[in-house]
Structure formats: structure tokens, C-alpha cells
Design a protein around this motif. Structure first.
Motif, mmCIF file in Angstrom:
data_model
loop_
_atom_site.group_PDB
_atom_site.id
_atom_site.type_symbol
_atom_site.label_atom_id
_atom_site.label_comp_id
_atom_site.label_asym_id
_atom_site.label_seq_id
_atom_site.Cartn_x
_atom_site.Cartn_y
_atom_site.Cartn_z
ATOM 1 N N ALA A 13 51.564 58.518 -53.659
ATOM 2 C CA ALA A 13 50.267 58.696 -54.322
ATOM 3 C C ALA A 13 49.218 57.771 -53.716
ATOM 4 C CB ALA A 13 50.406 58.432 -55.816
ATOM 5 N N ARG A 14 49.634 56.549 -53.380
ATOM 6 C CA ARG A 14 48.703 55.591 -52.760
ATOM 7 C C ARG A 14 48.283 56.087 -51.382
ATOM 8 N NH1 ARG A 14 49.039 51.269 -49.401
ATOM 9 N NH2 ARG A 14 51.294 51.373 -49.263
ATOM 10 N N HIS A 15 49.230 56.600 -50.616
ATOM 11 C CA HIS A 15 48.917 57.139 -49.290
ATOM 12 C C HIS A 15 47.928 58.296 -49.400
ATOM 13 C CE1 HIS A 15 52.934 55.603 -47.411
ATOM 14 N NE2 HIS A 15 52.106 54.621 -47.711
ATOM 15 N N GLU A 16 48.128 59.147 -50.391
ATOM 16 C CA GLU A 16 47.224 60.284 -50.574
ATOM 17 C C GLU A 16 45.812 59.817 -50.920
ATOM 18 O OE1 GLU A 16 46.936 64.076 -53.522
ATOM 19 O OE2 GLU A 16 48.901 63.635 -52.646
ATOM 20 N N ARG A 17 45.689 58.811 -51.772
ATOM 21 C CA ARG A 17 44.352 58.276 -52.123
ATOM 22 C C ARG A 17 43.672 57.672 -50.895
ATOM 23 N NH1 ARG A 17 47.156 56.092 -56.403
ATOM 24 N NH2 ARG A 17 46.929 54.001 -55.523
ATOM 25 N N ILE A 18 44.433 56.925 -50.111
ATOM 26 C CA ILE A 18 43.861 56.314 -48.905
ATOM 27 C C ILE A 18 43.417 57.398 -47.927
ATOM 28 C CG2 ILE A 18 44.391 54.915 -46.871
ATOM 29 C CD1 ILE A 18 46.291 53.282 -48.691
ATOM 30 N N LEU A 19 44.238 58.422 -47.742
ATOM 31 C CA LEU A 19 43.880 59.507 -46.826
ATOM 32 C C LEU A 19 42.624 60.225 -47.287
ATOM 33 C CD1 LEU A 19 47.381 60.979 -45.948
ATOM 34 C CD2 LEU A 19 45.782 59.885 -44.367
ATOM 35 N N GLU A 20 42.486 60.443 -48.583
ATOM 36 C CA GLU A 20 41.284 61.101 -49.094
ATOM 37 C C GLU A 20 40.042 60.266 -48.821
ATOM 38 O OE1 GLU A 20 42.331 61.689 -53.169
ATOM 39 O OE2 GLU A 20 43.417 63.558 -52.754
ATOM 40 N N ARG A 21 40.147 58.968 -48.983
ATOM 41 C CA ARG A 21 39.001 58.089 -48.701
ATOM 42 C C ARG A 21 38.686 58.053 -47.208
ATOM 43 N NH1 ARG A 21 41.089 53.535 -52.821
ATOM 44 N NH2 ARG A 21 40.343 54.525 -54.724
ATOM 45 N N LEU A 22 39.728 58.027 -46.395
ATOM 46 C CA LEU A 22 39.506 58.033 -44.948
ATOM 47 C C LEU A 22 38.895 59.343 -44.475
ATOM 48 C CD1 LEU A 22 42.687 56.214 -43.603
ATOM 49 C CD2 LEU A 22 40.313 55.458 -43.374
ATOM 50 N N LEU A 23 39.245 60.446 -45.125
ATOM 51 C CA LEU A 23 38.643 61.730 -44.758
ATOM 52 C C LEU A 23 37.141 61.707 -45.006
ATOM 53 C CD1 LEU A 23 38.939 64.636 -43.775
ATOM 54 C CD2 LEU A 23 39.436 65.293 -46.134
ATOM 55 N N SER A 24 36.757 61.190 -46.163
ATOM 56 C CA SER A 24 35.333 61.097 -46.487
ATOM 57 C C SER A 24 34.601 60.193 -45.497
ATOM 58 C CB SER A 24 35.170 60.576 -47.911
ATOM 59 O OG SER A 24 33.820 60.375 -48.213
ATOM 60 N N ALA A 26 35.568 59.285 -42.421
ATOM 61 C CA ALA A 26 35.599 59.807 -41.043
ATOM 62 C C ALA A 26 34.596 60.936 -40.853
ATOM 63 C CB ALA A 26 37.011 60.283 -40.686
ATOM 64 N N THR A 27 34.437 61.800 -41.856
ATOM 65 C CA THR A 27 33.445 62.868 -41.714
ATOM 66 C C THR A 27 32.035 62.293 -41.680
ATOM 67 O OG1 THR A 27 33.497 63.256 -44.101
ATOM 68 C CG2 THR A 27 34.862 64.682 -42.736
ATOM 69 N N SER A 28 31.790 61.292 -42.499
ATOM 70 C CA SER A 28 30.469 60.642 -42.488
ATOM 71 C C SER A 28 30.199 59.968 -41.150
ATOM 72 C CB SER A 28 30.367 59.612 -43.609
ATOM 73 O OG SER A 28 30.486 60.223 -44.857
ATOM 74 N N MET A 29 31.197 59.292 -40.614
ATOM 75 C CA MET A 29 31.020 58.585 -39.351
ATOM 76 C C MET A 29 30.852 59.566 -38.187
ATOM 77 S SD MET A 29 30.805 55.669 -40.496
ATOM 78 C CE MET A 29 30.487 54.881 -38.961
ATOM 79 N N ALA A 58 29.682 60.313 -27.828
ATOM 80 C CA ALA A 58 30.381 61.600 -27.873
ATOM 81 C C ALA A 58 31.889 61.385 -28.012
ATOM 82 C CB ALA A 58 30.071 62.408 -26.618
ATOM 83 N N LEU A 59 32.435 60.431 -27.276
ATOM 84 C CA LEU A 59 33.849 60.089 -27.399
ATOM 85 C C LEU A 59 34.162 59.572 -28.800
ATOM 86 C CD1 LEU A 59 36.682 59.542 -26.185
ATOM 87 C CD2 LEU A 59 35.810 57.278 -25.545
ATOM 88 N N ASN A 60 33.272 58.756 -29.322
ATOM 89 C CA ASN A 60 33.452 58.197 -30.659
ATOM 90 C C ASN A 60 33.452 59.297 -31.721
ATOM 91 O OD1 ASN A 60 33.873 56.112 -32.385
ATOM 92 N ND2 ASN A 60 31.878 55.186 -32.117
ATOM 93 N N ALA A 61 32.551 60.242 -31.602
ATOM 94 C CA ALA A 61 32.522 61.367 -32.547
ATOM 95 C C ALA A 61 33.821 62.155 -32.465
ATOM 96 C CB ALA A 61 31.323 62.270 -32.262
ATOM 97 N N LEU A 62 34.338 62.349 -31.256
ATOM 98 C CA LEU A 62 35.605 63.048 -31.077
ATOM 99 C C LEU A 62 36.750 62.279 -31.731
ATOM 100 C CD1 LEU A 62 37.196 65.389 -29.814
ATOM 101 C CD2 LEU A 62 37.398 63.985 -27.753
ATOM 102 N N MET A 63 36.745 60.961 -31.598
ATOM 103 C CA MET A 63 37.789 60.144 -32.221
ATOM 104 C C MET A 63 37.755 60.275 -33.746
ATOM 105 S SD MET A 63 37.491 56.794 -29.748
ATOM 106 C CE MET A 63 38.614 55.738 -30.651
ATOM 107 N N PHE A 64 36.563 60.286 -34.331
ATOM 108 C CA PHE A 64 36.459 60.461 -35.776
ATOM 109 C C PHE A 64 36.895 61.868 -36.189
ATOM 110 C CE2 PHE A 64 33.412 56.783 -35.794
ATOM 111 C CZ PHE A 64 34.170 55.985 -36.629
ATOM 112 N N LEU A 65 36.603 62.881 -35.373
ATOM 113 C CA LEU A 65 37.066 64.238 -35.671
ATOM 114 C C LEU A 65 38.587 64.328 -35.628
ATOM 115 C CD1 LEU A 65 34.492 66.535 -33.865
ATOM 116 C CD2 LEU A 65 34.907 66.351 -36.311
ATOM 117 N N ILE A 66 39.197 63.629 -34.689
ATOM 118 C CA ILE A 66 40.659 63.597 -34.635
ATOM 119 C C ILE A 66 41.204 62.919 -35.893
ATOM 120 C CG2 ILE A 66 42.645 62.624 -33.397
ATOM 121 C CD1 ILE A 66 41.002 63.071 -30.805
ATOM 122 N N CYS A 67 40.522 61.872 -36.350
ATOM 123 C CA CYS A 67 40.907 61.241 -37.618
ATOM 124 C C CYS A 67 40.888 62.268 -38.745
ATOM 125 C CB CYS A 67 39.960 60.092 -37.973
ATOM 126 S SG CYS A 67 40.239 58.563 -37.094
#
Length: 113
Positions: A13-24, A26-29, A58-67
Motif C-alpha cells: 500500500a505504501r509503494h502504491e501511494r508513493i507511485l501515485e505521487r511520483l506519477l503526478s 513526473a507528469t508535471s515535470m 528534451a532528454l530530461n523530458a524523455l526521462m520524466f516520461l519514462i518515469c
């Protein structure tokens, strides 16, 4: 013989919460990188110069998209072990991307001033 999964339900459950926050985050970044890329390109065109900043952004945006991709994969997988591994990979890639963004931010500010 029953296989024991070393990752508990609480960790899951903790991993899922962290992943949800990282998704938000990473999309913003990703959006920030694309916006900065447009600004740097406009600035470079006005001075008829080419900068390394646009390539790095451009590379940085790609890295965040991979995230983002890895986070969605981690949220959709049914395996706790795979989720834990993907979380470690996303955290590492996200930290590297943020470090690169800070470095390029200093470069852009320095070149503008």
C-alpha cells in the motif's frame, strides 16, 4: 510448499501511494521541461545561437516520461516484487532527472543573465 512473499501488504500500500505521487510529479515535470524547452528555443532563435540546453531539456523530458511509464506499469502489475523493483527504478530515474533539471536550470539562468 507455499512461497512466502517478503513484501507485506502494508509495504504494498505504501509503494502504491508513493507511485501515485511520483506519477503526478513526473507528469508535471515533463510539462515544465517542455515549456522550458520552448522558451530556450525562442530565446536561442532571437539571438541566432544554438545551446546545449534544448538538447538536455528534451532528454530530461524523455526521462520524466519514462518515469511515468514505469509508474503506470508499477501500479498495474499484480506482483508485489515487480512493484517494489519498479519503485526503486522510478525513484532513481526521477532523482537523476531532477538533478539534471536543476543543473540545466542553473545553466539557463547563467546564459540569460
Amino acid at each position: 510448499m507455499e512461497l512466502h512473499d517478503p513484501i507485506s501488504a502494508d509495504d504494498d500500500a505504501r509503494h502504491e501511494r508513493i507511485l501515485e505521487r511520483l506519477l503526478s510529479a513526473a507528469t508535471s515535470m515533463t510539462g515544465i521541461c517542455v515549456g522550458l524547452l520552448g522558451a530556450v528555443n525562442a530565446f536561442a532563435r532571437s539571438r541566432n545561437t544554438e545551446t546545449l540546453a534544448d538538447d538536455v531539456l528534451a532528454l530530461n523530458a524523455l526521462m520524466f516520461l519514462i518515469c511515468c511509464y514505469l509508474v503506470v506499469w508499477g501500479l498495474r502489475t499484480g506482483s508485489r516484487r515487480t512493484t517494489a523493483r519498479l519503485l526503486r527504478a522510478v525513484e532513481t530515474l526521477f532523482l537523476a532527472s531532477m538533478t539534471l533539471l536543476v543543473a540545466i536550470g542553473f545553466f539557463v539562468v547563467y546564459s540569460v543573465l
